[in-house]
Design a protein around this motif. Structure first.
Motif, PDB file in Angstrom:
ATOM      1  N   LYS A   1       0.810  -1.210   0.000  1.00  0.00           N
ATOM      2  CA  LYS A   1       0.000   0.000   0.000  1.00  0.00           C
ATOM      3  C   LYS A   1       0.851   1.271   0.000  1.00  0.00           C
ATOM      4  N   GLY A   2       2.150   1.093   0.108  1.00  0.00           N
ATOM      5  CA  GLY A   2       3.043   2.250   0.137  1.00  0.00           C
ATOM      6  C   GLY A   2       3.360   2.755   1.532  1.00  0.00           C
ATOM      7  N   ASN A   3       2.932   2.026   2.551  1.00  0.00           N
ATOM      8  CA  ASN A   3       3.244   2.420   3.926  1.00  0.00           C
ATOM      9  C   ASN A   3       4.673   2.014   4.271  1.00  0.00           C
ATOM     10  N   VAL A   4       5.442   2.952   4.783  1.00  0.00           N
ATOM     11  CA  VAL A   4       6.827   2.672   5.170  1.00  0.00           C
ATOM     12  C   VAL A   4       6.824   1.855   6.459  1.00  0.00           C
ATOM     13  N   LYS A   5       7.547   0.746   6.451  1.00  0.00           N
ATOM     14  CA  LYS A   5       7.607  -0.111   7.626  1.00  0.00           C
ATOM     15  C   LYS A   5       8.378   0.581   8.741  1.00  0.00           C
ATOM     16  N   LYS A   6       7.908   0.407   9.954  1.00  0.00           N
ATOM     17  CA  LYS A   6       8.471   1.111  11.098  1.00  0.00           C
ATOM     18  C   LYS A   6       9.971   0.883  11.238  1.00  0.00           C
ATOM     19  N   GLN A   7      10.405  -0.364  11.075  1.00  0.00           N
ATOM     20  CA  GLN A   7      11.823  -0.687  11.257  1.00  0.00           C
ATOM     21  C   GLN A   7      12.685  -0.201  10.101  1.00  0.00           C
ATOM     22  N   LYS A   8      12.050   0.265   9.023  1.00  0.00           N
ATOM     23  CA  LYS A   8      12.789   0.756   7.855  1.00  0.00           C
ATOM     24  C   LYS A   8      12.680   2.270   7.679  1.00  0.00           C
ATOM     25  N   ARG A   9      12.135   2.955   8.668  1.00  0.00           N
ATOM     26  CA  ARG A   9      11.924   4.403   8.522  1.00  0.00           C
ATOM     27  C   ARG A   9      13.245   5.161   8.413  1.00  0.00           C
ATOM     28  N   ASP A  10      14.253   4.752   9.171  1.00  0.00           N
ATOM     29  CA  ASP A  10      15.559   5.408   9.067  1.00  0.00           C
ATOM     30  C   ASP A  10      16.150   5.228   7.677  1.00  0.00           C
ATOM     31  N   LYS A  11      16.000   4.027   7.123  1.00  0.00           N
ATOM     32  CA  LYS A  11      16.492   3.763   5.774  1.00  0.00           C
ATOM     33  C   LYS A  11      15.740   4.626   4.750  1.00  0.00           C
ATOM     34  N   PHE A  12      14.428   4.770   4.942  1.00  0.00           N
ATOM     35  CA  PHE A  12      13.603   5.587   4.051  1.00  0.00           C
ATOM     36  C   PHE A  12      14.071   7.041   4.062  1.00  0.00           C
ATOM     37  N   ARG A  13      14.358   7.571   5.239  1.00  0.00           N
ATOM     38  CA  ARG A  13      14.841   8.952   5.350  1.00  0.00           C
ATOM     39  C   ARG A  13      16.227   9.095   4.718  1.00  0.00           C
ATOM     40  N   GLN A  14      17.077   8.074   4.918  1.00  0.00           N
ATOM     41  CA  GLN A  14      18.410   8.107   4.333  1.00  0.00           C
ATOM     42  C   GLN A  14      18.347   8.144   2.810  1.00  0.00           C
ATOM     43  N   LEU A  15      17.477   7.324   2.231  1.00  0.00           N
ATOM     44  CA  LEU A  15      17.327   7.311   0.777  1.00  0.00           C
ATOM     45  C   LEU A  15      16.883   8.669   0.255  1.00  0.00           C
ATOM     46  N   ASN A  16      15.933   9.279   0.925  1.00  0.00           N
ATOM     47  CA  ASN A  16      15.440  10.580   0.492  1.00  0.00           C
ATOM     48  C   ASN A  16      16.486  11.674   0.672  1.00  0.00           C
TER      49      ASN A  16
END
Length: 388
Positions: free
Chosen positions: A143-158
């Protein structure tokens, strides 16, 4: 309605937009006025009090019931005036010497504002918008929801893509952009780079990820094939041995250990790369070289010397890049609470000739440290620069 009841009613109905307490009566108060506004912190509706001093401001967040008591206490002794901006009306409360409050009602002059304290950050890779490679790599669900344990990785990518976006104007959209990612590892950033440049920025690219681990390379090639990411491939190898391209538009090197970063920077320079993005790692080289009696009060502490050596190493790299014609910045890559290896060197080619005016400054600095940087050695031995 008296002033106390009015305040309670406005707070209970959540009609307050802003309240300003001013004209201080109690001279013992250190602050001169108070600004109050509603604020949403996660699921909690609260009020933020800003205490304004002569040279600073202090913030405090209170629950609605505490807010009513705090305002009433200040009106009944500390301030002579309160200006309330509300949804339906404005109110001015004037308190005389006998502490009697008079309320003046006026037409509303302010519109309600967004009170969210946690406004949703606008990312290049958007939250709640399905993204194929992020789903495949387990960063978000279907659904496009960022997984809680991957939020740091998501911010790093951005954060990484923000740095890429800042320099994309250096690339020609009429030609294929060639990019090398040295030490790509699991390639989160490599896939993000491809996705952004191809699917969002609409560039024609060819990206090669290099790593020494066979299983990692096999996995990354499998992912690229299943995602139909054409012109994205991965190879086992070292950047110093890669000779498929005679020119490379951008070199990315993240967490290359010690002088491997210098080797990657030299290779990028040899390719005349327009853009270099490098996050160094484990800078041990200068730690054994630096010696200066004047700095002994600092360098005698091992952890301080290690950190200083890392900063000095990156400073030297940045200065050498500037000498040979790159406009260079050292930026914070991600927050220090996630990793101490958070500095990124971003270099953009700005001129083709060596800037000799910067050489003397560089020489004084490296001599002061008693340093013999490996990157300088590579550049001198290959006649890129002369440090005399």
């Amino acid at each position: 309605m008296n002033a106390n009841d009015l305040i309670k009613d406005i707070i209970d109905k959540k009609e307050l937009i802003q309240l300003v307490l001013s004209n201080k009566r109690n001279k013992e108060l250190e602050y001169n006025k108070i600004n109050i506004r509603p604020i949403q912190i996660k699921d909690n509706f609260m009020y933020q009090f800003t205490y304004v001093y002569s040279n600073k401001e202090i913030h405090k967040n209170l629950e609605p019931e505490e807010t009513k008591d705090e305002i009433i206490e200040h009106i009944n002794g500390n301030f002579k005036q309160a200006q309330m901006y509300c949804v339906n009306n404005d109110y001015q409360i004037l308190v005389n010497k006998k502490l009697k409050a008079n309320v003046l009602k006026k037409k509303a002059t302010k519109k309600p504002i967004d009170i969210s304290h946690n406004r949703k950050k606008k990312y290049i890779l958007e939250e709640d918008v399905p993204c194929d490679f992020l789903q495949y790599l387990g960063v978000m669900n279907e659904k496009g929801n960022v997984k809680k344990q991957k939020r740091d990785k998501f911010r790093q990518l951005n954060r990484f893509l923000e740095m890429v976006k800042d320099v994309e104007s250096n690339f020609d959209k009429n030609k294929k952009i060639k990019i090398i990612d040295f030490g790509c590892g699991k390639s989160y950033l490599t896939f993000a780079l491809y996705y952004y440049l191809v699917k969002i920025a609409k560039f024609n690219v060819e990206i090669v990820g290099l790593d020494l681990k066979k299983d990692v390379i096999e996995y990354c090639n499998k992912v690229a094939k299943e995602l139909n990411y054409e012109n994205l491939s991965f190879q086992i190898g070292n950047i110093s041995d890669f000779n498929e391209f005679t020119e490379v538009d951008m070199v990315v090197t993240l967490h290359a250990c010690d002088i491997a970063t210098d080797m990657a920077l030299f290779k990028a320079i040899s390719w005349n790369s327009k853009v270099i993005l490098s996050v160094p790692c484990c800078q041990h080289e200068l730690n054994t070289q630096i010696k200066n009696d004047l700095m002994n009060p600092m360098l005698k502490h091992g952890i301080i010397k290690e950190r200083f050596s890392s900063l000095a190493t990156d400073s030297i790299r940045a200065n050498l890049l500037e000498i040979i014609g790159y406009k260079t910045q050292i930026l914070e890559f991600i927050e220090t609470e996630h990793t101490p290896k958070n500095l990124l060197i971003r270099a953009v080619k700005s001129k083709d000739k060596v800037d000799k005016s910067l050489v003397s400054e560089y020489k004084e600095f490296k001599n002061f440290l008693n340093a013999s940087p490996y990157l300088e050695k590579l550049l001198v031995e290959n006649d890129v620069i002369s440090i005399d």
